[in-house]
Design an enzyme around this catalytic site. Sequence first.
Site, PDB file in Angstrom:
ATOM      1  N   ASP A  70      31.173 -12.091 -48.586  1.00  0.00           N
ATOM      2  CA  ASP A  70      32.387 -11.275 -48.560  1.00  0.00           C
ATOM      3  C   ASP A  70      33.271 -11.673 -49.742  1.00  0.00           C
ATOM      4  O   ASP A  70      33.125 -12.769 -50.305  1.00  0.00           O
ATOM      5  CB  ASP A  70      33.118 -11.496 -47.229  1.00  0.00           C
ATOM      6  CG  ASP A  70      34.469 -10.817 -47.192  1.00  0.00           C
ATOM      7  OD1 ASP A  70      34.531  -9.596 -47.399  1.00  0.00           O
ATOM      8  OD2 ASP A  70      35.477 -11.522 -46.976  1.00  0.00           O
ATOM      9  N   SER A  98      31.356  -6.150 -49.464  1.00  0.00           N
ATOM     10  CA  SER A  98      32.800  -5.954 -49.411  1.00  0.00           C
ATOM     11  C   SER A  98      33.177  -4.573 -48.906  1.00  0.00           C
ATOM     12  O   SER A  98      32.377  -3.635 -48.960  1.00  0.00           O
ATOM     13  CB  SER A  98      33.376  -6.153 -50.826  1.00  0.00           C
ATOM     14  OG  SER A  98      34.755  -5.909 -50.876  1.00  0.00           O
TER      15      SER A  98
END
Length: 271
Positions: free
Chosen positions: A14, A48
């Site tokens: 992430d 993301s």
Amino acid sequence: MGRVPHDIRLIAVDMDGTLLDASGNVPETLWGLLPRLEERDVTFVPASGRQLATLRATFGDAADAMTFIAENGAYVVRAGVEVASDALEPAVVARAVQRLRHLSAEGYDLGVVVCGKRSAYIERTDEAFRSQAAIYYAALEIVDDVLAIDDDVLKIAVYDFALAEDSVGRALDEIAETHRVVVSGQHWVDIMNPGVDKGVALRRLQAALDVTPAQTVAFGDYLNDLEMLDAADWSFAMHNAHPDVVARARHRAPSNVDHGVITTIEDLLAG
């Protein structure tokens, strides 16, 4: 952390609150780590809620050869070639946008981003919202009507000036009955097709690369990372992670401020 794997093949990371530092920048030490991962045949994958254009801009010259999970899993691209995508039906987009317009009329302070493959689109133009949208959407167009665009819509992102988990996140129950509504940050909520999340995207990538969960490492800090962590045997919650993420992950990593992704990968590679 226990015994580390000798055959790491895939690392999914992430961005905000995980890889990026307190200023929102990629740690400088990553640039030296990427070629070492490539030498070991390890695929490093930013995963993301950001759009592909933003991720590509973040990684600069390295982006052309990289793999990305963008738009919270709705768009997976490897070396510039689409691996998978999942677009919303126009009728769903219209229903969601109209609901969000209604909530704004009721007093919710919202900004709506319709996220297409080519660009992201907004109607609201004040600097307070536009500056927030620009952080995550490098390709961003202001339009008169987001429902009049000609693009494949991968998701709808909603910026709530209140805390999203307690505000707009609770006001989209009707849409959540048929589609995914996920809180992706303190002020962001994403609307996507059912079955779309970072975990599904990571599993598709594992299949494409012939990689197992046992060969996969994943790092996350927020609620939109939960399914991604489930897809990796070596799942790490950042020290700054949401409590639900800490409960779900098998391991802990130092915070993003302390470059926890980098130091943990170094430890894994060292064995």
